[in-house]
Design a protein around this motif. Structure first.
Motif, PDB file in Angstrom:
ATOM      1  N   THR A 132       0.843  -1.200   0.000  1.00 17.95           N
ATOM      2  CA  THR A 132       0.000   0.000   0.000  1.00 17.95           C
ATOM      3  C   THR A 132       0.878   1.249   0.000  1.00 17.95           C
ATOM      4  O   THR A 132       0.591   2.227  -0.680  1.00 17.95           O
ATOM      5  N   LEU A 165      -7.356   4.835  -0.440  1.00 19.05           N
ATOM      6  CA  LEU A 165      -6.928   4.529   0.916  1.00 19.05           C
ATOM      7  C   LEU A 165      -7.669   5.357   1.969  1.00 19.05           C
ATOM      8  O   LEU A 165      -8.398   4.823   2.792  1.00 19.05           O
ATOM      9  N   ARG A 202      -5.714  -3.029   3.483  1.00 19.80           N
ATOM     10  CA  ARG A 202      -5.905  -1.700   2.925  1.00 19.80           C
ATOM     11  C   ARG A 202      -5.406  -1.627   1.484  1.00 19.80           C
ATOM     12  O   ARG A 202      -5.433  -0.587   0.857  1.00 19.80           O
ATOM     13  N   LEU A 203      -4.884  -2.756   0.980  1.00 20.32           N
ATOM     14  CA  LEU A 203      -4.305  -2.760  -0.366  1.00 20.32           C
ATOM     15  C   LEU A 203      -5.403  -2.631  -1.423  1.00 20.32           C
ATOM     16  O   LEU A 203      -6.374  -3.365  -1.417  1.00 20.32           O
TER      17      LEU A 203
END
Lengths: 314, 349
Positions: free
Chosen positions: B63, B267, B196-197
């Motif tokens: 990320t 994000l 969160r990728l």
């Protein structure tokens, strides 16, 4: 509206001008010396940050204020030497190396600061330089408060301008430095060593930059916090162009700049709501860009600025 | 002692340069870690563990890699033509602000994919426009773009601060200066469940491939290289220098703006002033370590992300200030410059 004009006639404004100008004077002078010898030093922002922290830390650990300034100058000179070695004998890109020096100096500064003072919610403080009233002169109404009740480093900054101007313009050493910035081959032909002159100029210039940074923690404020230099280094680089690479004009530029800055700080309190404070804070940066644009046609750039010199190579 | 240009430039040496640079940087930073009373090898071990040790840490590292690939490309593209775009940080924030604004107010009845395209496009346009100004100033008036782009970073970030405390402030953020959130249906899809990728990573890698194709297979790419290697010679050979530099500026600014738009839609979902921990400046290091090669940028961005994510976790575990990550990265830049010098030149006595 009248209040906005009244600010201009208050002695406190003009006193603040010199105070705000001091780090800019040192920084601009430092950058000017480097550039006059032909080296752009974009390490200035990091070197000022380093100077600010090192001077503060010296005093915080029990050293004197002047010792703090001296240590800052030495550390600044060391980073100047690093920049000089990379860009002069090795001839690396002055742009990228300078940015690298800024990134390195500021990250090292934050690391060392954090290491010495692990956790602190409010930054610890020191006893900063106190205003030094010049006997007699400081009693003059208005001018006394505006000009002659400054801290000692401010007087030193004015002295530094005079000394630098004298050395650069009136001495053989100054001629050699200026000539190295214009045509290093001609310097070589005179039997001088352009490489040494450039290294020397960058070291001295960087020491001055660090002293400029140290003023922030030993006079303007009394503590160190990250990002406190706030782009002042970049402003100095713009001021050198504005000053056409002349020390006298550099003083003028720094004062003019500080005047706008001091004025906008006071204007923030006068102007009734509605105007976001960020607009005022933008003023210094916008002014720097405007100064660059205005002076771009008239400025006389040192001819060999950013051109690496290699003996026997054209 | 003098330097002499090498005639035999082997690919192996070009590959060895960044590795040497990083090795020297880690050795020097190790001294600083030792200063903190921690065994450097233990610290580096902890960093690798923190960056790759678990599914979560790997996804966090990737990320972090995403914006660094884009800002790295922004620097690589510009530097190749000797256009010193140091304004990626500001361009990133501008792209992020535009993305948050459109993502919040695009309530038109259109498919989410189309809204996302518009948001990405707008982020790229604002980034490009912000770089065009300084480049035009350089071409018309000879104003050094390094200083103008650096100064513009401060102006743009103050502008963002003004917007997120003013017209774009989120009324539900308990008084924190934070922008209005983007609608959840215009958020980028996740790449990996429970992490969160997001697919921004694929976009970034795709951009790297595209840039590589343009640079190596098109006339424009050849002209950028010519402009960077020797501008007067390029002009003599008929390269339209101004047009080339303006084109490069558009691409470079757009990449940085895209980085901001992707950080918001992929994000964070909103803009704050800690959106970027200096991605714009780290991008310069990413690009230099990669020798300005777009494919290399993907790998060096990963390296820088590993250093940052790893240092955070190492700092929590061993108490070494996390600023060590910035130190490692900045020393790598300086050592890489020296390493590049010695791969292209040899020392003669």
């Amino acid at each position: 509206m009248m209040e906005a004009v009244d600010i201009l006639f208050s002695a406190s404004l003009w006193g603040a001008v010199l105070r705000i100008a001091t780090p800019l004077i040192f920084g601009t002078l430092g950058a000017l010396i480097c550039e006059r010898s032909g080296v752009l030093n974009l390490g200035i922002e990091g070197i000022m940050t380093l100077g600010a922290m090192v001077a503060w830390m010296t005093v915080f650990q029990g050293g004197g204020l002047w010792t703090g300034l001296l240590v800052a100058a030495l550390c600044g000179g060391m980073f100047g030497l690093l920049h000089a070695v990379l860009t002069v004998p090795l001839g690396l890109s002055q742009h990228v190396t300078g940015l690298g020096i800024t990134l390195f100096a500021s990250s090292l500064t934050y690391y060392i600061y954090r290491l010495a003072l692990p956790v602190s919610s409010s930054p610890p403080t020191i006893e900063p330089f106190q205003p030094l009233a010049i006997p007699g002169l400081s009693d003059i109404p208005f001018f006394g408060e505006a000009l002659f009740s400054q801290t000692a480093p401010t007087y030193l900054a004015i002295l530094a301008i005079v000394v630098t101007a004298y050395i650069l313009i009136r001495t053989p050493l100054g001629l050699a430095i200026r000539m190295t910035g214009e045509n290093p081959h001609a310097v070589e032909a005179q039997g001088l060593n352009p490489t040494r002159i450039r290294i020397g100029a960058v070291v001295v210039g960087s020491a001055l930059m660090a002293i400029g940074g140290s003023f922030l923690t030993t006079a303007t404020f009394n503590s160190f916090f990250p990002t406190m230099v706030q782009g002042r280094g970049w402003v100095c680089i713009a001021l050198v162009v504005f000053a056409s690479w002349r020390p006298g004009k550099a003083l003028l530029g720094a004062l003019l700049f500080a005047l706008f800055d001091a004025y906008q700080l006071r204007l923030q309190h006068v102007v009734e709501g509605g105007v976001p404070y960020q607009l005022f804070l933008m003023v210094p940066y916008v002014l720097s860009i405007v100064a660059l644009i205005v002076m771009s046609r008239r400025a006389r750039v040192p001819q060999a600025l950013m051109a690496p010199y290699r003996k026997g190579e054209r | 002692m003098r330097l002499e240009r090498r005639t035999d430039l082997s690919p192996a040496m070009l590959l060895a340069a960044p590795l040497m640079a990083v090795a020297v940087s880690l050795a020097l930073s190790g001294l600083l870690i030792a200063l903190a009373g921690v065994n450097p090898l233990a610290a580096y071990g902890q960093m690798v563990q923190g960056a790759f040790g678990s599914r979560l840490s790997i996804s966090e590292t990737l990320t972090r890699t995403t914006p660094l690939v884009l800002t790295g490309l922004a620097a690589a593209v510009a530097f190749r033509a000797r256009l010193w775009n140091i304004g990626a940080e500001g361009q990133l924030y501008a792209g992020a602000l535009v993305a948050a604004w459109l993502g919040h107010s695009l309530t038109l009845a259109m498919p989410a994919a189309l809204s996302l395209l518009i948001i990405m496009g707008a982020g790229m346009v604002i980034g490009a426009l912000l770089l065009l100004g300084p480049v035009l100033l350089r071409l018309r008036l000879g104003v050094d773009e390094v200083v103008t782009t650096l100064l513009m970073n401060f102006i743009i970030i103050l502008f963002v601060s003004m917007m997120i405390e003013g017209p774009m402030k989120d009324p539900l953020a308990f008084g924190w200066p934070q922008s209005v959130p983007v609608e959840s249906d215009v958020m980028l899809p996740k790449l990996l469940e429970r992490s969160r990728l997001h697919i921004g990573l694929l976009i970034a890698v795709g951009a790297a491939l595209l840039i590589w194709l343009v640079q190596s297979r098109t006339v424009f790419g050849m002209q950028t290289r010519a402009a960077g290697l020797n501008a007067p010679a390029a002009v003599f050979a008929g390269v339209p220098l101004s047009k080339t530099l303006l084109g490069v500026a558009c691409i470079s600014g757009a990449l940085a703006g895209l980085a901001g738009a992707i950080e918001v839609t992929g994000l964070k979902g909103y803009v704050t002033l800690d959106l970027s921990p200096g991605y714009g400046y780290s991008g310069i290091v990413v690009a230099m370590l990669a020798g300005l090669n777009p494919i290399g940028v993907v790998f060096t961005a990963l390296f820088v992300a590993v250093v940052f994510v790893g240092a955070d976790s190492m700092s929590r575990a061993l108490g070494v200030p996390s600023f060590i990550a910035d130190v490692i990265v900045s020393i790598s830049l300086l050592t890489m410059l020296v390493a590049l010098l010695f791969t292209t030149y040899r020392v003669r006595r």
